[in-house]
Design a protein around this motif. Structure first.
Motif, PDB file in Angstrom:
ATOM      1  N   GLN A 185      54.801 -13.374   4.888  1.00 28.86           N
ATOM      2  CA  GLN A 185      55.071 -14.745   4.440  1.00 28.86           C
ATOM      3  C   GLN A 185      55.223 -15.581   5.715  1.00 28.86           C
ATOM      4  O   GLN A 185      54.224 -16.032   6.264  1.00 28.86           O
ATOM      5  CB  GLN A 185      56.286 -14.793   3.531  1.00 28.86           C
ATOM      6  N   CYS A 186      56.427 -15.729   6.272  1.00 23.62           N
ATOM      7  CA  CYS A 186      56.501 -16.457   7.555  1.00 23.62           C
ATOM      8  C   CYS A 186      55.950 -15.605   8.697  1.00 23.62           C
ATOM      9  O   CYS A 186      55.505 -16.124   9.704  1.00 23.62           O
ATOM     10  CB  CYS A 186      57.932 -16.874   7.860  1.00 23.62           C
ATOM     11  N   GLY A 187      56.018 -14.279   8.539  1.00 22.81           N
ATOM     12  CA  GLY A 187      55.426 -13.371   9.513  1.00 22.81           C
ATOM     13  C   GLY A 187      56.367 -12.860  10.582  1.00 22.81           C
ATOM     14  O   GLY A 187      56.019 -11.919  11.295  1.00 22.81           O
ATOM     15  N   CYS A 213      59.036 -11.051  10.820  1.00 21.07           N
ATOM     16  CA  CYS A 213      59.501  -9.649  10.824  1.00 21.07           C
ATOM     17  C   CYS A 213      58.359  -8.652  10.844  1.00 21.07           C
ATOM     18  O   CYS A 213      58.589  -7.449  10.945  1.00 21.07           O
ATOM     19  CB  CYS A 213      60.351  -9.378   9.591  1.00 21.07           C
ATOM     20  N   GLN A 214      57.121  -9.125  10.681  1.00 23.56           N
ATOM     21  CA  GLN A 214      56.053  -8.223  10.262  1.00 23.56           C
ATOM     22  C   GLN A 214      55.576  -7.234  11.324  1.00 23.56           C
ATOM     23  O   GLN A 214      55.183  -6.120  10.990  1.00 23.56           O
ATOM     24  CB  GLN A 214      54.870  -9.027   9.707  1.00 23.56           C
ATOM     25  N   CYS A 219      63.699  -8.491   5.995  1.00 28.66           N
ATOM     26  CA  CYS A 219      62.729  -9.573   5.851  1.00 28.66           C
ATOM     27  C   CYS A 219      63.406 -10.719   5.108  1.00 28.66           C
ATOM     28  O   CYS A 219      63.722 -10.595   3.932  1.00 28.66           O
ATOM     29  CB  CYS A 219      61.500  -9.094   5.075  1.00 28.66           C
ATOM     30  N   ARG A 220      63.609 -11.802   5.819  1.00 35.09           N
ATOM     31  CA  ARG A 220      64.309 -12.932   5.193  1.00 35.09           C
ATOM     32  C   ARG A 220      63.446 -13.573   4.117  1.00 35.09           C
ATOM     33  O   ARG A 220      63.952 -14.333   3.282  1.00 35.09           O
ATOM     34  CB  ARG A 220      64.743 -13.954   6.244  1.00 35.09           C
ATOM     35  N   CYS A 221      62.136 -13.314   4.150  1.00 35.50           N
ATOM     36  CA  CYS A 221      61.245 -13.845   3.114  1.00 35.50           C
ATOM     37  C   CYS A 221      61.115 -12.890   1.932  1.00 35.50           C
ATOM     38  O   CYS A 221      60.417 -13.196   0.962  1.00 35.50           O
ATOM     39  CB  CYS A 221      59.862 -14.115   3.683  1.00 35.50           C
ATOM     40  N   THR A 227      59.602  -9.838   1.478  1.00 43.02           N
ATOM     41  CA  THR A 227      58.259  -9.337   1.169  1.00 43.02           C
ATOM     42  C   THR A 227      58.272  -7.843   0.817  1.00 43.02           C
ATOM     43  O   THR A 227      57.228  -7.190   0.849  1.00 43.02           O
ATOM     44  CB  THR A 227      57.308  -9.562   2.372  1.00 43.02           C
TER      45      THR A 227
HETATM   46  S1  FES Z   1      57.829 -12.433   6.374  1.00 39.93           S
HETATM   47 FE1  FES Z   1      59.332 -13.885   6.916  1.00 39.93          FE
HETATM   48  S2  FES Z   1      60.960 -12.675   7.690  1.00 39.93           S
HETATM   49 FE2  FES Z   1      59.592 -11.252   6.838  1.00 39.93          FE
END
Ligand code: FES
Ligand code: FES
Length: 152
Positions: free
Chosen positions: A97-99, A101-102, A133-135, A137
């Motif tokens: 998502q935001c990327g 943590c990826q 992962c704050r998003c 995923t």
């Molecule tokens: S994709 Fe946003 S913190 Fe994991």
């Protein structure tokens, strides 16, 4: 300061840093490998995960003086063309998502699958537990790991 010979992504480097410098800062500041991110700095979020002789480690909390001739692999070195089975599965499942943590998620997943090519849901959960992962995923991460396992 002290001189350390380190092998990162198959290349040898010499760095002159304090013995307690975390690997993360050697990677980012000395070698300019910026794919490995800084998050918590206290080994709790997993965003800084790299491989040390294949094991997933938290590079923010691992001093350069402790690497003991082991080889470091970062997200930049996981595959030459970004086509490691985990990376392909991440794209297939549109995981990020935001990327932020990826890279850490992918490095932990790749280490898991190198050691266990057919992990159960529980084994995946345990291995990935320290990668936050704050998003949120997580569902897609789980699916992608199962897809990658078939390709290992
Ligand atoms: S994709 Fe946003 S913190 Fe994991
Ligand atoms: S930055 Fe290393 S675990 Fe959070």
């Amino acid at each position: 300061m002290a001189l350390y010979n380190i092998n990162v992504n198959g290349e040898s480097h010499q760095v002159d840093v304090d013995p307690d410098t975390p690997i993360l800062w050697v990677l980012r500041d000395n070698l300019r490998l910026l794919g490995t991110k800084y998050g918590c700095g206290i080994a709790h979020c997993g965003v800084c995960t790299v491989h040390l002789d294949g094991d997933a480690i938290r590079s923010c909390a691992y001093p350069i003086s402790a690497i003991d001739n082991k080889k470091i692999v970062t997200i930049e070195g996981l595959s030459e063309a970004g086509d490691h089975p985990v990376q392909k599965a991440w794209i297939a499942h549109d995981v990020p998502q935001c990327g932020y943590c990826q890279a850490g998620q992918i490095m932990t997943a790749a280490s898991l699958l190198a050691q266990n090519s057919n992990p159960s849901d529980d084994e995946i959960r345990r291995a990935m537990n320290g990668n936050l992962c704050r998003c949120a995923t997580y569902t897609r991460i789980n699916r992608a790991i199962k897809t990658a396992a078939k390709d290992m």
